[in-house]
Design a protein around this motif. Structure first.
Motif, PDB file in Angstrom:
ATOM      1  N   GLN A  36     -12.915   4.607   0.447  1.00 20.08           N
ATOM      2  CA  GLN A  36     -11.912   5.596   0.055  1.00 20.08           C
ATOM      3  C   GLN A  36     -10.950   5.042  -0.997  1.00 20.08           C
ATOM      4  N   VAL A  37     -10.471   3.819  -0.773  1.00 24.99           N
ATOM      5  CA  VAL A  37      -9.521   3.219  -1.712  1.00 24.99           C
ATOM      6  C   VAL A  37     -10.206   2.938  -3.049  1.00 24.99           C
ATOM      7  N   ARG A  38     -11.429   2.452  -3.010  1.00 19.42           N
ATOM      8  CA  ARG A  38     -12.167   2.199  -4.256  1.00 19.42           C
ATOM      9  C   ARG A  38     -12.362   3.486  -5.055  1.00 19.42           C
ATOM     10  N   GLN A  39     -12.693   4.569  -4.363  1.00 19.67           N
ATOM     11  CA  GLN A  39     -12.876   5.860  -5.029  1.00 19.67           C
ATOM     12  C   GLN A  39     -11.577   6.312  -5.690  1.00 19.67           C
ATOM     13  N   ARG A  40     -10.460   6.213  -4.958  1.00 17.82           N
ATOM     14  CA  ARG A  40      -9.164   6.622  -5.509  1.00 17.82           C
ATOM     15  C   ARG A  40      -8.786   5.758  -6.708  1.00 17.82           C
ATOM     16  N   LEU A  41      -9.035   4.451  -6.624  1.00 16.67           N
ATOM     17  CA  LEU A  41      -8.708   3.566  -7.738  1.00 16.67           C
ATOM     18  C   LEU A  41      -9.578   3.875  -8.951  1.00 16.67           C
ATOM     19  N   LYS A 111      -3.387  -4.851   5.265  1.00 13.40           N
ATOM     20  CA  LYS A 111      -2.319  -5.594   5.920  1.00 13.40           C
ATOM     21  C   LYS A 111      -1.226  -4.625   6.345  1.00 13.40           C
ATOM     22  N   GLU A 112      -0.778  -4.745   7.601  1.00 15.73           N
ATOM     23  CA  GLU A 112       0.312  -3.909   8.105  1.00 15.73           C
ATOM     24  C   GLU A 112       1.644  -4.423   7.583  1.00 15.73           C
ATOM     25  N   GLN A 113       2.472  -3.510   7.107  1.00 13.19           N
ATOM     26  CA  GLN A 113       3.833  -3.805   6.655  1.00 13.19           C
ATOM     27  C   GLN A 113       4.742  -2.703   7.175  1.00 13.19           C
ATOM     28  N   LEU A 114       6.027  -2.809   6.905  1.00  5.50           N
ATOM     29  CA  LEU A 114       6.983  -1.793   7.356  1.00  5.50           C
ATOM     30  C   LEU A 114       6.635  -0.403   6.841  1.00  5.50           C
ATOM     31  N   GLU A 115       6.124  -0.323   5.604  1.00  8.63           N
ATOM     32  CA  GLU A 115       5.815   0.969   4.983  1.00  8.63           C
ATOM     33  C   GLU A 115       4.571   1.610   5.571  1.00  8.63           C
ATOM     34  N   GLY A 116       3.748   0.826   6.223  1.00 12.28           N
ATOM     35  CA  GLY A 116       2.480   1.302   6.768  1.00 12.28           C
ATOM     36  C   GLY A 116       1.388   0.297   6.476  1.00 12.28           C
ATOM     37  N   GLU A 117       0.156   0.730   6.569  1.00 13.54           N
ATOM     38  CA  GLU A 117      -0.963  -0.167   6.303  1.00 13.54           C
ATOM     39  C   GLU A 117      -1.287  -0.152   4.811  1.00 13.54           C
ATOM     40  N   TRP A 118      -1.126  -1.318   4.195  1.00 13.46           N
ATOM     41  CA  TRP A 118      -1.495  -1.491   2.793  1.00 13.46           C
ATOM     42  C   TRP A 118      -2.959  -1.888   2.747  1.00 13.46           C
ATOM     43  N   CYS A 119      -3.734  -1.234   1.892  1.00 12.86           N
ATOM     44  CA  CYS A 119      -5.131  -1.597   1.668  1.00 12.86           C
ATOM     45  C   CYS A 119      -5.287  -1.861   0.177  1.00 12.86           C
ATOM     46  N   ALA A 120      -5.853  -2.999  -0.163  1.00 17.43           N
ATOM     47  CA  ALA A 120      -5.906  -3.401  -1.568  1.00 17.43           C
ATOM     48  C   ALA A 120      -7.300  -3.836  -1.992  1.00 17.43           C
ATOM     49  N   TRP A 121      -7.623  -3.470  -3.213  1.00 20.93           N
ATOM     50  CA  TRP A 121      -8.806  -3.993  -3.891  1.00 20.93           C
ATOM     51  C   TRP A 121      -8.329  -4.998  -4.917  1.00 20.93           C
ATOM     52  N   GLU A 122      -8.907  -6.176  -4.873  1.00 18.22           N
ATOM     53  CA  GLU A 122      -8.689  -7.149  -5.931  1.00 18.22           C
ATOM     54  C   GLU A 122      -9.801  -6.933  -6.948  1.00 18.22           C
ATOM     55  N   VAL A 123      -9.404  -6.665  -8.184  1.00 18.64           N
ATOM     56  CA  VAL A 123     -10.351  -6.343  -9.242  1.00 18.64           C
ATOM     57  C   VAL A 123     -10.361  -7.490 -10.238  1.00 18.64           C
ATOM     58  N   PHE A 136      -4.711  -4.168  -6.551  1.00 15.17           N
ATOM     59  CA  PHE A 136      -4.206  -2.796  -6.570  1.00 15.17           C
ATOM     60  C   PHE A 136      -4.053  -2.378  -5.109  1.00 15.17           C
ATOM     61  N   ALA A 137      -2.792  -2.280  -4.643  1.00 16.58           N
ATOM     62  CA  ALA A 137      -2.505  -2.026  -3.233  1.00 16.58           C
ATOM     63  C   ALA A 137      -2.145  -0.555  -3.005  1.00 16.58           C
ATOM     64  N   PHE A 138      -2.753   0.029  -1.990  1.00 15.89           N
ATOM     65  CA  PHE A 138      -2.606   1.440  -1.685  1.00 15.89           C
ATOM     66  C   PHE A 138      -2.009   1.655  -0.294  1.00 15.89           C
ATOM     67  N   LEU A 139      -1.241   2.729  -0.171  1.00 14.92           N
ATOM     68  CA  LEU A 139      -0.740   3.224   1.107  1.00 14.92           C
ATOM     69  C   LEU A 139      -1.329   4.612   1.323  1.00 14.92           C
TER      70      LEU A 139
END
Length: 166
Positions: A36-41, A111-123, A136-139
């Motif tokens: 999902q994150v890769r598609q959005r990126l 990674k869980e943070q205060l804002e929520g779960e961050w999911c990132a692709w390193e490109v 590129f980190a996504f919430l």
């Protein structure tokens, strides 16, 4: 029986190594999130390349002064200050894309943070004489993932992962 023991040992070893890295791992959810994150990126890359700022705003987490909206809403193209932020984000993305010969999705993590779960692709962006890795980190905002942070990583292969902003 032996296959079951080997599979259980392998899963335990993988979870232990990921748990020590500061990144969360859910065996069932991670592949779907990754996709999902890769598609959005990829879609955001295309929108920024086409300079379609109006649609690109719907892919970017609001990080402005309104604390009620920060990390929980998207940028609105109709608001001039927010349009400038969208432009800045797309400008950075276009610089990475235009300045490289090619790119590849290298590593995914959450990674869980205060804002929520961050999911990132390193490109990994390949240039003529060098390569550069960018996270590129996504919430998740509503039902979709949105870009919340872009972090340049100094080297292509590193054990140090960027910290997500507070």
């Amino acid at each position: 029986m032996t296959k079951t023991v080997i599979a259980a040992f392998s899963a335990a070893l993988l979870i232990t190594s990921v748990a020590g890295s500061g990144h969360s791992f859910s065996p069932r959810a991670k592949p779907e999130k990754s996709k999902q994150v890769r598609q959005r990126l990829s879609e955001l890359f295309a929108l920024c390349q086409a300079n379609n700022l109006e649609q690109a705003g719907a892919y970017c987490v609001y990080r402005g002064p309104d604390k009620a909206r920060r990390w929980h809403d998207l940028y609105h193209f109709a608001v001039e200050e927010e349009r400038e932020e969208i432009n800045s984000i797309c400008y950075r993305i276009r610089n990475y894309l235009d300045g490289s010969k090619s790119y590849e999705f290298d590593h995914f993590w959450c990674k869980e943070q205060l804002e929520g779960e961050w999911c990132a692709w390193e490109v990994l962006f390949r240039r003529t004489a060098s390569a550069e890795t960018v996270a590129f980190a996504f919430l998740k905002v509503g039902r979709r993932y949105a870009l919340g942070d872009i972090d340049r990583i100094a080297t292509a292969k590193t054990d140090k992962r960027p910290e997500i902003p507070n």
